[in-house]
Design a protein around this motif. Sequence first.
Motif, PDB file in Angstrom:
ATOM      1  N   PRO A   9      63.442  41.342  58.971  1.00  0.00           N
ATOM      2  CA  PRO A   9      63.689  41.842  57.616  1.00  0.00           C
ATOM      3  C   PRO A   9      65.071  41.488  57.087  1.00  0.00           C
ATOM      4  O   PRO A   9      65.248  41.220  55.890  1.00  0.00           O
ATOM      5  CB  PRO A   9      63.513  43.361  57.769  1.00  0.00           C
ATOM      6  CG  PRO A   9      62.557  43.516  58.897  1.00  0.00           C
ATOM      7  CD  PRO A   9      62.924  42.412  59.860  1.00  0.00           C
ATOM      8  N   TRP A  10      66.085  41.479  57.983  1.00  0.00           N
ATOM      9  CA  TRP A  10      67.438  41.187  57.503  1.00  0.00           C
ATOM     10  C   TRP A  10      67.627  39.721  57.124  1.00  0.00           C
ATOM     11  O   TRP A  10      68.632  39.366  56.513  1.00  0.00           O
ATOM     12  CB  TRP A  10      68.484  41.615  58.530  1.00  0.00           C
ATOM     13  CG  TRP A  10      68.301  41.056  59.913  1.00  0.00           C
ATOM     14  CD1 TRP A  10      68.601  39.800  60.338  1.00  0.00           C
ATOM     15  CD2 TRP A  10      67.791  41.749  61.058  1.00  0.00           C
ATOM     16  NE1 TRP A  10      68.320  39.654  61.680  1.00  0.00           N
ATOM     17  CE2 TRP A  10      67.821  40.834  62.145  1.00  0.00           C
ATOM     18  CE3 TRP A  10      67.339  43.048  61.278  1.00  0.00           C
ATOM     19  CZ2 TRP A  10      67.395  41.196  63.423  1.00  0.00           C
ATOM     20  CZ3 TRP A  10      66.920  43.397  62.544  1.00  0.00           C
ATOM     21  CH2 TRP A  10      66.947  42.472  63.604  1.00  0.00           C
ATOM     22  N   ASP A  11      66.684  38.859  57.469  1.00  0.00           N
ATOM     23  CA  ASP A  11      66.724  37.481  56.983  1.00  0.00           C
ATOM     24  C   ASP A  11      66.326  37.401  55.513  1.00  0.00           C
ATOM     25  O   ASP A  11      66.684  36.441  54.818  1.00  0.00           O
ATOM     26  CB  ASP A  11      65.759  36.591  57.782  1.00  0.00           C
ATOM     27  CG  ASP A  11      66.138  36.460  59.233  1.00  0.00           C
ATOM     28  OD1 ASP A  11      67.350  36.336  59.515  1.00  0.00           O
ATOM     29  OD2 ASP A  11      65.240  36.480  60.095  1.00  0.00           O
ATOM     30  N   VAL A  12      65.552  38.393  55.053  1.00  0.00           N
ATOM     31  CA  VAL A  12      64.939  38.355  53.722  1.00  0.00           C
ATOM     32  C   VAL A  12      65.630  39.302  52.752  1.00  0.00           C
ATOM     33  O   VAL A  12      65.986  38.915  51.628  1.00  0.00           O
ATOM     34  CB  VAL A  12      63.442  38.713  53.834  1.00  0.00           C
ATOM     35  CG1 VAL A  12      62.780  38.747  52.454  1.00  0.00           C
ATOM     36  CG2 VAL A  12      62.720  37.744  54.763  1.00  0.00           C
ATOM     37  N   ASN A  13      65.824  40.537  53.173  1.00  0.00           N
ATOM     38  CA  ASN A  13      66.378  41.541  52.264  1.00  0.00           C
ATOM     39  C   ASN A  13      67.821  41.183  51.897  1.00  0.00           C
ATOM     40  O   ASN A  13      68.647  40.924  52.757  1.00  0.00           O
ATOM     41  CB  ASN A  13      66.328  42.922  52.923  1.00  0.00           C
ATOM     42  CG  ASN A  13      64.908  43.366  53.214  1.00  0.00           C
ATOM     43  OD1 ASN A  13      63.949  42.844  52.634  1.00  0.00           O
ATOM     44  ND2 ASN A  13      64.753  44.322  54.126  1.00  0.00           N
ATOM     45  N   ILE A  22      61.063  30.083  52.890  1.00  0.00           N
ATOM     46  CA  ILE A  22      60.119  30.158  54.006  1.00  0.00           C
ATOM     47  C   ILE A  22      58.762  29.595  53.589  1.00  0.00           C
ATOM     48  O   ILE A  22      58.130  28.834  54.328  1.00  0.00           O
ATOM     49  CB  ILE A  22      59.998  31.605  54.509  1.00  0.00           C
ATOM     50  CG1 ILE A  22      61.340  32.060  55.101  1.00  0.00           C
ATOM     51  CG2 ILE A  22      58.888  31.732  55.550  1.00  0.00           C
ATOM     52  CD1 ILE A  22      61.415  33.554  55.373  1.00  0.00           C
ATOM     53  N   ALA A  23      58.308  29.958  52.386  1.00  0.00           N
ATOM     54  CA  ALA A  23      57.025  29.434  51.907  1.00  0.00           C
ATOM     55  C   ALA A  23      57.044  27.920  51.794  1.00  0.00           C
ATOM     56  O   ALA A  23      56.037  27.245  52.054  1.00  0.00           O
ATOM     57  CB  ALA A  23      56.681  30.070  50.556  1.00  0.00           C
ATOM     58  N   PHE A  86      61.249  46.851  56.595  1.00  0.00           N
ATOM     59  CA  PHE A  86      60.024  46.061  56.752  1.00  0.00           C
ATOM     60  C   PHE A  86      59.259  45.989  55.428  1.00  0.00           C
ATOM     61  O   PHE A  86      58.845  44.911  54.995  1.00  0.00           O
ATOM     62  CB  PHE A  86      59.120  46.664  57.833  1.00  0.00           C
ATOM     63  CG  PHE A  86      57.821  45.934  57.987  1.00  0.00           C
ATOM     64  CD1 PHE A  86      57.692  44.906  58.903  1.00  0.00           C
ATOM     65  CD2 PHE A  86      56.721  46.265  57.202  1.00  0.00           C
ATOM     66  CE1 PHE A  86      56.487  44.208  59.026  1.00  0.00           C
ATOM     67  CE2 PHE A  86      55.511  45.576  57.323  1.00  0.00           C
ATOM     68  CZ  PHE A  86      55.399  44.545  58.242  1.00  0.00           C
ATOM     69  N   GLY A  87      59.048  47.138  54.805  1.00  0.00           N
ATOM     70  CA  GLY A  87      58.277  47.167  53.565  1.00  0.00           C
ATOM     71  C   GLY A  87      58.905  46.345  52.464  1.00  0.00           C
ATOM     72  O   GLY A  87      58.205  45.637  51.717  1.00  0.00           O
ATOM     73  N   GLU A  88      60.219  46.419  52.343  1.00  0.00           N
ATOM     74  CA  GLU A  88      60.922  45.646  51.312  1.00  0.00           C
ATOM     75  C   GLU A  88      60.742  44.148  51.543  1.00  0.00           C
ATOM     76  O   GLU A  88      60.429  43.385  50.627  1.00  0.00           O
ATOM     77  CB  GLU A  88      62.400  46.014  51.329  1.00  0.00           C
ATOM     78  CG  GLU A  88      63.240  45.265  50.292  1.00  0.00           C
ATOM     79  CD  GLU A  88      64.722  45.596  50.389  1.00  0.00           C
ATOM     80  OE1 GLU A  88      65.533  44.837  49.798  1.00  0.00           O
ATOM     81  OE2 GLU A  88      65.080  46.589  51.058  1.00  0.00           O
ATOM     82  N   ALA A  89      60.918  43.712  52.790  1.00  0.00           N
ATOM     83  CA  ALA A  89      60.773  42.294  53.104  1.00  0.00           C
ATOM     84  C   ALA A  89      59.327  41.848  52.956  1.00  0.00           C
ATOM     85  O   ALA A  89      59.053  40.752  52.455  1.00  0.00           O
ATOM     86  CB  ALA A  89      61.275  42.022  54.522  1.00  0.00           C
ATOM     87  N   HIS A 368      62.287  30.166  65.046  1.00  0.00           N
ATOM     88  CA  HIS A 368      62.252  31.348  64.232  1.00  0.00           C
ATOM     89  C   HIS A 368      62.853  30.932  62.904  1.00  0.00           C
ATOM     90  O   HIS A 368      63.927  30.344  62.882  1.00  0.00           O
ATOM     91  CB  HIS A 368      63.063  32.438  64.953  1.00  0.00           C
ATOM     92  CG  HIS A 368      63.245  33.734  64.277  1.00  0.00           C
ATOM     93  ND1 HIS A 368      63.911  33.916  63.098  1.00  0.00           N
ATOM     94  CD2 HIS A 368      62.831  34.968  64.625  1.00  0.00           C
ATOM     95  CE1 HIS A 368      63.931  35.187  62.772  1.00  0.00           C
ATOM     96  NE2 HIS A 368      63.270  35.855  63.689  1.00  0.00           N
ATOM     97  N   ALA A 369      62.204  31.258  61.784  1.00  0.00           N
ATOM     98  CA  ALA A 369      62.655  30.760  60.486  1.00  0.00           C
ATOM     99  C   ALA A 369      64.018  31.283  60.087  1.00  0.00           C
ATOM    100  O   ALA A 369      64.764  30.615  59.366  1.00  0.00           O
ATOM    101  CB  ALA A 369      61.636  31.124  59.405  1.00  0.00           C
TER     102      ALA A 369
END
Length: 387
Positions: A9-13, A22-23, A86-89, A368-369
């Motif tokens: 999650p900390w990679d995204v948030n 990532i996409a 988790f939910g936010e990411a 790992h991305a």
Amino acid sequence: MRASAFVYPWDVNGDPGAPGRIASLGVDQVTLAAAYHSTRALTPRHPRHRIVTAEYAAVLYPPDERWARHDLRPHPAGDWAPGDAFGEAAAALAAAGLEVHSWVVLAHNSRLGAEHPHTSVVNAYGDRYPWAPCIAQPATRAYLITLAAEAAVRPGASGTELESLGWYGLQHLHAHDKTGGVGLGEAGQYLMSLCFCPVCRAGYGEQGLDAEELAAAARAALEPVWRGAAKDDDWGDVERGLGAEAAAATLAWRETVARTLQEEAVAAVRAAAPKGFRVLLHADPVSHHCGANAGVDPAHILSAADGVVVPCVDGTHRLAPFARHAHVDTVLAANLTVVSGMGGAPGRLAADAARARDDGANELRLYHAGLASDADLAAVREGLEGW
């Protein structure tokens, strides 16, 4: 052949560009951590930080009221993944068109061992492994099964991958680890991972073994290892060290404990999940192996779960034993490391994916991305396009 990238999650948030980046790799899915062990992680592109220190094993969402009746319970994360990280990411990744599956680490928890020392694996010398909960203990099993159901079935997740759902032993990348001075070999790892807590001692007794005699035999078998004479004959050396009957009895106890835990955890996830929710295990086809990829019997685990995620490192693939027992809809995911600094080979992705497919894989996992460099991610993008 679907591909999924692991991510925290900390990679995204806090990084608006992360979901699209990532996409753009060409993956269909992300495997997003929902419950994770302590770690120190690099975040090479995040606009606010470069290092994240997860100080203890934690759930990356707010745990609910089900834990009120448990003595053992998970801790929410600190400032490295506050609130419902988790939910936010998951929401941000889904908005970028990615399917989200939860990534749940279970029997690997140093804080649990520190706060409740009696829950830990105890080796033949009496040393406790605080990072390794003993999965034979009833309270620990209840904790792990409850955690599996809660952490796996998060809003926004359409499947889960359960890591460390089995015996965790000596092998562990601990802070400032100093355990590499003596090569243990596979047999030494097994002997040093045998548990002698009160529950396991009783379990060995049920198998006709005297726990004190077994511990003494394990210590005697390890003496050549400490002198630097370890072989790597795997199970044959265990049998020579303990005696074939005693070795088989230890394995019978440990396999029964692990199998029943896996069955109960998968059933608990299914009971909590909507229809079509996929449940996979990170697994090793050698049942006496310990660690994040739990040792399993391939036929048994594929009768319980929807599939497995199998490490494919340095050209060594352990997929074939699972492929022999796969059903039409079984997921056999090859886990490929794509971080050069961690021994991965992202430039060889297409070739490694082809070999994994030949061994029976029908999906890919890319580790790992969030940890990979820009150059590594460019190689992944190119590899998936070529594939």
